[in-house]
Write a protein that holds these residues in place. Structure first.
Motif, PDB file in Angstrom:
ATOM      1  N   CYS A   1      -4.984   3.769   2.698  1.00 10.76           N
ATOM      2  CA  CYS A   1      -4.670   2.414   2.235  1.00 10.76           C
ATOM      3  C   CYS A   1      -3.560   1.844   3.111  1.00 10.76           C
ATOM      4  CB  CYS A   1      -4.220   2.435   0.776  1.00 10.76           C
ATOM      5  SG  CYS A   1      -5.417   3.125  -0.386  1.00 10.76           S
TER       6      CYS A   1
ATOM      7  N   CYS B   1      -6.761  -1.345  -2.718  1.00  7.19           N
ATOM      8  CA  CYS B   1      -6.545  -0.535  -1.519  1.00  7.19           C
ATOM      9  C   CYS B   1      -7.321  -1.160  -0.380  1.00  7.19           C
ATOM     10  CB  CYS B   1      -6.996   0.905  -1.745  1.00  7.19           C
ATOM     11  SG  CYS B   1      -7.052   1.911  -0.229  1.00  7.19           S
TER      12      CYS B   1
ATOM     13  N   CYS C   1       0.813  -1.225   0.000  1.00  8.28           N
ATOM     14  CA  CYS C   1       0.000   0.000   0.000  1.00  8.28           C
ATOM     15  C   CYS C   1       0.843   1.269   0.000  1.00  8.28           C
ATOM     16  CB  CYS C   1      -0.970   0.002   1.182  1.00  8.28           C
ATOM     17  SG  CYS C   1      -2.176  -1.326   1.139  1.00  8.28           S
TER      18      CYS C   1
ATOM     19  N   LEU D   1      -6.826   7.254   0.563  1.00  8.14           N
ATOM     20  CA  LEU D   1      -7.696   6.689  -0.463  1.00  8.14           C
ATOM     21  C   LEU D   1      -7.882   7.676  -1.611  1.00  8.14           C
ATOM     22  CD1 LEU D   1      -9.594   4.567  -1.606  1.00  8.14           C
ATOM     23  CD2 LEU D   1     -11.412   5.482  -0.132  1.00  8.14           C
TER      24      LEU D   1
END
Length: 752
Positions: free
Chosen positions: A396, A384, A366, A471
């Motif tokens: 994430c 994610c 991530c 995100l």
């Protein structure tokens, strides 16, 4: 035996030898321009005991059609040549139990050795009681004691395309009044011997005249550069500088692979040496030894043996003329299917390659580096794993527990924020919802090492590299990238709603909307969860809903599948729900994928990893063989993997879609290895996985969110929220309903 018949059934179908040219139109960079050969070290010794019949037969069946069988020759008291990988029989046969009092000590090439030697026994004495055993203790011992020792004549009766006899200890046998030269000359009168090798100059020079007019090639073996050839008292390092001398009595050389690619003390490749070009310039063929899928190699290869082979055979500047390997199927794949591939090829459409926290096998999950690597690798879908901070920023991260994937345990101000939340996990953790996004950004990523107990580390030079993604940043990054979709995973939604007043579903939908994903068609959005309640909330959206069955199952009853279909568009199951294992051996192919396909539900599976300990023995410690079997036999639609590069390259290999699929690219039949074991070696029988029932997937709706005062991530943030009331639906339990294993197994052995 039924198991071996099943195993060979697929492999013994007509096969082909794929040759091909390099991308610039030239032939292979071998001495003669032909494809490199695969030399099976004691047969398929990566799975079966070396030099036994099973090992030789599987090597013939599962390799390139011109595979060469390697035999390390030892001599018995009566001058019979036998194939065993070591001069000491106690490490590769059951001789200590057969002749417990006949252990002796001899000087071998200046070194004192104690054990059991073939020269002290006649062939009759060995043949009556001896069987071969696995010499490498990290490999399966389940096939020990079932295969007798082979004489060289036994191997020639298999009529291999090529036979390679390696004479390692001529000086020792000569000192003990046994004549290896006489044995070899006698054997050559009745059998075709394609290659004879030795690390002793004196032995090869003694047979040069005899084989000068034959098709037998003589090959000089290099050992450690500082070791000494006892026949001429010179080091192998000095002999390497005089290849023109080697050419006077040999047509080729065999060198350990680190003569060509040296590996640094930190585990990474250095620049290749000139030894291949030097050998070819001297008119010598050059073969490389030391290949095995289950022995760690340079980190550059990411635990994918195909990549290692390709670095020796598929280069524009050089290629070895052959590789000596314990796993001939993988070498065959590399040469026959993966060499000279057009890197811009789209490849086969299936399976979908879905990342697990980006390319988390190469970089901390991530992070920007993990996602960039996944995109560069041409993954279809990047993912994610959505976590929520205390200030309600969706980010994430590998896990809701910062101990997994960050250095939080090494940061004193934060490492004390440990709490126990049984609704999330049994062990104490340091959770994202107790930290602000600003605080998390002060941490460093940490690469995941799921096989740390086996000392299999991932890319340690980059273990803390990269930056975390919000995100929103992840979604912005994905736009414009050559991918098919993004997959967002939502877990712990009920806990966050009921205890923290956070609606993670609403936050994710809002972030998608803000990023413009609600009105675009270029990138498909998948939302994945183990909780049906999350997916039910998404019913009115246009996003693809993916249900993860986190329990191990053997099948799903029809009513359960219909229930899943009401809230999900596709399903994720564990690998072992498709191919269950017992003691790391595949037992059967279940009907799970077929049942879900009947309801028009695509099926993806996880976890696919390159590390050899993550694959069942049936898949030959080869991630390509594993993926191929899941796709070709189980009809899997997508793989969720830490190493997207491996799965993408699988889809591009030129053997897929061929009219006659080569033997080395055929799916492995399930359960075929069990019948090869002795009764005493069989693992205890296990019941099948339970059924998946409606009760396992049904959940109450997510609770309405009641906003609560938010913390700033300070000292009070370490106090765990109140426990979730019973009946929240977050802990799923499988009912213990079993089906008869015999029925399942029987249905998949009908082709035998």
């Amino acid at each position: 035996m039924l198991g071996f018949q099943a195993l060979l059934f697929l492999f013994l179908l007509p096969s082909v030898l794929v040759t091909g040219q390099s991308s610039n139109g030239s032939t292979w960079q071998t001495l003669d321009g032909k494809p490199p050969i695969v030399i099976a070290n004691g047969g398929f010794s990566g799975l079966f005991p070396s030099s036994g019949s099973y090992a030789y037969k599987l090597a013939l069946a599962a390799s390139l059609p011109n595979v060469v069988l390697w035999c390390d020759v030892q001599l018995t008291k009566d001058g019979v040549g036998i194939c065993v990988p070591n001069i000491l029989l106690d490490n590769c046969t059951n001789i200590p139990s057969a002749y417990p009092k006949l252990q002796k000590t001899y000087i071998v090439n200046g070194v004192s050795m104690k054990g059991w030697f073939s020269k002290d026994f006649t062939m009759k004495e060995l043949g009556q009681v001896l069987s071969v055993t696995q010499a490498i203790y990290s490999r399966s011992p389940n096939f020990d004691g079932v295969d007798p020792i082979n004489a060289v004549s036994d191997v020639t009766q298999l009529k291999p395309p090529g036979l390679w006899l390696n004479i390692q200890y001529d000086t020792f046998y000569t000192q003990n009044k046994l004549n290896m030269r006489s044995f070899l000359l006698s054997a050559s009168k009745t059998s075709i011997i394609n290659y004879v090798s030795s690390p002793e100059v004196g032995f090869l020079r003694s047979i040069t005249a005899r084989f000068k007019q034959s098709k037998t090639k003589l090959v000089f073996c290099f050992l450690n550069p500082n070791a000494i050839d006892p026949s001429i008292n010179q080091t192998y390092g000095s002999l390497l500088k005089n290849l023109t001398f080697i050419k006077t009595f040999a047509s080729g050389i065999l060198v350990p692979k680190n003569y060509i690619w040296k590996v640094s003390p930190t585990g990474y490749l250095e620049s290749p040496t000139s030894v291949v070009k030097d050998a070819h310039n001297a008119g010598l063929e050059i073969y490389a030894s030391g290949f095995a899928n289950d022995i760690p190699f340079a980190y550059n290869y990411s635990y994918n043996p195909i990549e290692e082979y390709l670095s020796f055979v598929d280069r524009s500047d050089f290629a070895v003329d052959g590789v000596l390997t314990d796993f001939p199927v993988s070498a065959s794949e590399a040469i026959g299917c993966f060499s000279h591939i057009d890197k811009d090829s789209a490849g086969q459409p299936k399976p979908l390659v879905i990342t697990n926290n980006g390319a988390s096998g190469m970089y901390p999950g991530c992070t920007d580096l993990a996602y960039q690597k996944a995109v560069d690798d041409q993954a279809d879908i990047i993912d994610c794993n959505v976590q929520i901070t205390s200030d309600e920023v969706p980010i994430c991260l590998n896990s809701i527990d910062l101990l997994d994937g960050t250095t939080v345990a090494q940061v004193p101000p934060f490492s004390s924020r440990t709490s126990t939340v049984p609704e999330i996990q049994d062990k104490p953790g340091i959770f994202t919802f107790n930290f602000t996004w600003e605080e998390i950004q002060k941490l460093s990523p940490e690469i995941s090492n799921p096989e740390f107990n086996y000392r299999l580390l991932r890319n340690p030079a980059y273990k803390n590299a990269g930056s975390f993604f919000e995100l929103s940043k992840f979604l912005a990054y994905a736009k414009g990238k050559p991918i098919k979709g993004v997959m967002l995973t939502i877990e712990n939604a009920a806990y966050l709603a009921e205890n923290l007043g956070i609606s993670v579903v609403d936050i994710v939908l809002s972030t998608l909307n803000d990023a413009g994903y609600n009105n675009q068609t270029g990138i498909q959005v998948y939302i994945r969860s183990t909780n049906s309640s999350v997916l039910v909330r998404l019913k009115q959206t246009k996003y693809t809903r993916v249900y993860t069955v986190d329990e191990l199952i053997s099948e799903a009853v029809p009513s359960t599948i219909q229930d899943i279909k009401s809230f999900a568009d596709s399903v994720v199951v564990q690998k072992k729900s498709i191919y269950p294992t017992n003691s790391a051996f595949v037992t059967v192919l279940t009907g799970v994928v077929e049942q879900l396909h009947a309801a028009n539900l695509p099926v993806y599976s996880y976890p696919f990893r390159n590390e050899f300990v993550t694959q069942a023995w049936d898949f030959y410690s080869d991630p390509i063989t594993e993926i191929n079997t899941f796709v070709q036999a189980a009809k899997l639609d997508g793989v969720i993997t830490d190493f997207p590069e491996t799965a993408v390259k699988y889809k591009k290999n030129k053997c897929l879609g061929m009219k006659n699929t080569p033997s080395y690219m055929r799916a492995v039949p399930p359960g075929a290895l069990f019948d090869l074991m002795s009764t005493s070696s069989l693992p205890p029988a296990q019941p099948p996985n339970p059924l998946l029932t409606v009760a396992d997937v049904a959940e109450p709706p997510l609770a309405a969110v009641t906003p609560r005062p938010k913390t700033s991530g300070g000292a009070n943030a370490s106090v765990a929220p109140a426990p979730l009331p019973p009946g929240n639906g977050q802990t799923q339990r499988c009912m213990s309903v079993f089906v008869t294993l015999a029925l399942i197994l029987g249905s998949h052995l009908l082709f035998v």
